[in-house]
Design a protein around this motif. Structure first.
Motif, PDB file in Angstrom:
ATOM      1  N   GLN A 135       0.837  -1.196   0.000  1.00 26.60           N
ATOM      2  CA  GLN A 135       0.000   0.000   0.000  1.00 26.60           C
ATOM      3  C   GLN A 135       0.874   1.249   0.000  1.00 26.60           C
ATOM      4  N   TYR A 165      -2.075   5.122  -6.182  1.00 27.91           N
ATOM      5  CA  TYR A 165      -2.490   6.227  -5.310  1.00 27.91           C
ATOM      6  C   TYR A 165      -3.332   7.161  -6.163  1.00 27.91           C
ATOM      7  N   ARG A 278      -6.529   4.362  -2.658  1.00 29.98           N
ATOM      8  CA  ARG A 278      -5.333   3.552  -2.889  1.00 29.98           C
ATOM      9  C   ARG A 278      -5.682   2.134  -3.321  1.00 29.98           C
TER      10      ARG A 278
END
Length: 368
Positions: A135, A165, A278
């Motif tokens: 992430q 993102y 995300r």
């Protein structure tokens, strides 16, 4: 037994293509760099949405060269986090610069942008956010601060192949982004490998020279460089595997969704979160438990392998005691290190295996 990772299963699923790619390199005798590596570089740059991709021998080398090409060196400071694999910090020290650590956001376990400005000094040269577990860190907030203070951003995307993102791929939002192709990564080589991606032509040119003894052309050494070249076999293998990465990523994401649904009501367990905007690619699925060690032992006794990513934050590692930090300096990182436990998660995992793991976790949680 349910293994934490099954590289043999992945190989068997695409064996004819991998074997042909390796034999092709042997036949061509292009063992270091060569056409297959160059083709993989083009494909990976396209995948990341960047103008350039420069293949190297490890993810650590990628970080080292990206920092050097950004002008980081002795006397400089680079801001990063202590809750990461040690390479994130080691690469900074390789340049002669000083790592300056700040704590993580306890929700995402990535760099907390609110802590950056207090850590900036006249010696600060760069910020190195780590896209942990698949992430991405909060890149908008980080880039705003970097621009305000004239700092460069180098993304440690070693665990984040294909992560996004707000629609932008990992590696494309800093001056450069650095990936590892260690075998257990979402995109893993049959050995070691790494990559730097960038949209900056000058960065790309410098990194290409630095990886190959600083040569502008054969025997013309412009820079004091390194032997960080990718081997031809690794480039060929990775070029094949890249074609499957999106399929594998969606399987990882499905397994993570199933884990989260199955464990949603389990007491005393904190599940990993996917932050707004995300795309998490789930390099690992790391839940949190105050009874982490007992849970790991219980799962292992039932034939379920787990992982620890990471049990000791960098500032408490003996090798980096010279940074001058102490226990208590980064409470969120230290608590995460005590609590995280990674469950089996890889594309070849079956739904029944996910359900078996989740059931074992729940049974422990309800009696803990």
């Amino acid at each position: 037994m349910i293994p934490f990772l099954d590289l043999k299963a992945q190989y068997q699923s695409i064996k004819p293509e991998i074997d042909a790619a390796v034999l092709g390199v042997l036949a061509s005798a292009q063992y270091v760099l060569g056409d297959e590596v160059a083709a993989f570089e083009r494909d990976f740059a396209n995948y990341c949405g960047t103008a350039h991709a420069i293949a190297v021998n490890t993810g650590t080398s990628a970080l080292h060269l990206a920092l050097l090409a950004a002008g980081v060196g002795p006397g400089d400071e680079v801001i990063t986090v202590p809750f990461t694999f040690v390479a994130s910090v080691s690469a900074i020290t390789y340049t002669g610069a000083t790592p300056v650590l700040i704590d993580i956001d306890p929700a995402t376990l990535t760099m907390d942008p609110k802590l950056i400005e207090a850590a900036i000094t006249p010696r600060t040269k760069a910020i190195l956010p780590v896209h942990l577990y698949g992430q991405m860190a909060d890149m908008d907030a980080i880039n705003v601060i970097a621009e305000k203070h004239g700092l460069v951003v180098v993304e440690d995307a070693a665990q984040a192949h294909g992560a996004e993102y707000f629609g932008s791929r990992a590696g494309s939002l800093g001056l450069s982004g650095c990936f590892s192709f260690y075998p257990g990564k979402n995109l893993g080589a049959c050995g070691e490998g790494g990559m730097v991606v960038t949209n900056d032509d000058a960065q790309a040119k410098t990194i290409r020279m630095l990886r190959d003894w600083g040569q502008s052309k054969r025997y013309h050494h412009v820079l004091k460089g390194f032997n960080y070249r990718m081997e031809g076999i690794q480039g060929a293998v990775l070029k094949v595997k890249l074609r499957y990465l999106e399929e594998w990523t969606e399987k990882r994401r499905a397994h993570a969704r199933n884990y989260r649904a199955l464990l949603a009501e389990a007491p005393h367990i904190t599940l990993p979160a996917e932050a707004e905007g995300r795309r998490h690619v789930w390099h690992v699925f790391a839940l949190r438990s105050a009874e982490r060690d007992a849970l790991a032992r219980d799962l292992n006794a039932q034939g379920i392998q787990t992982g620890l990513h990471y049990p000791i934050p960098v500032h408490l590692q003996e090798a980096h005691a010279d940074l001058g930090y102490s226990e208590g300096d980064f409470p969120h990182s230290e608590q995460a290190a005590r609590e995280v436990l990674s469950l089996p998660l890889y594309p070849e995992l079956t739904l029944s295996q996910v359900e078996e793991v989740a059931q074992a976790v729940k049974e422990f949680a309800y009696v803990a």
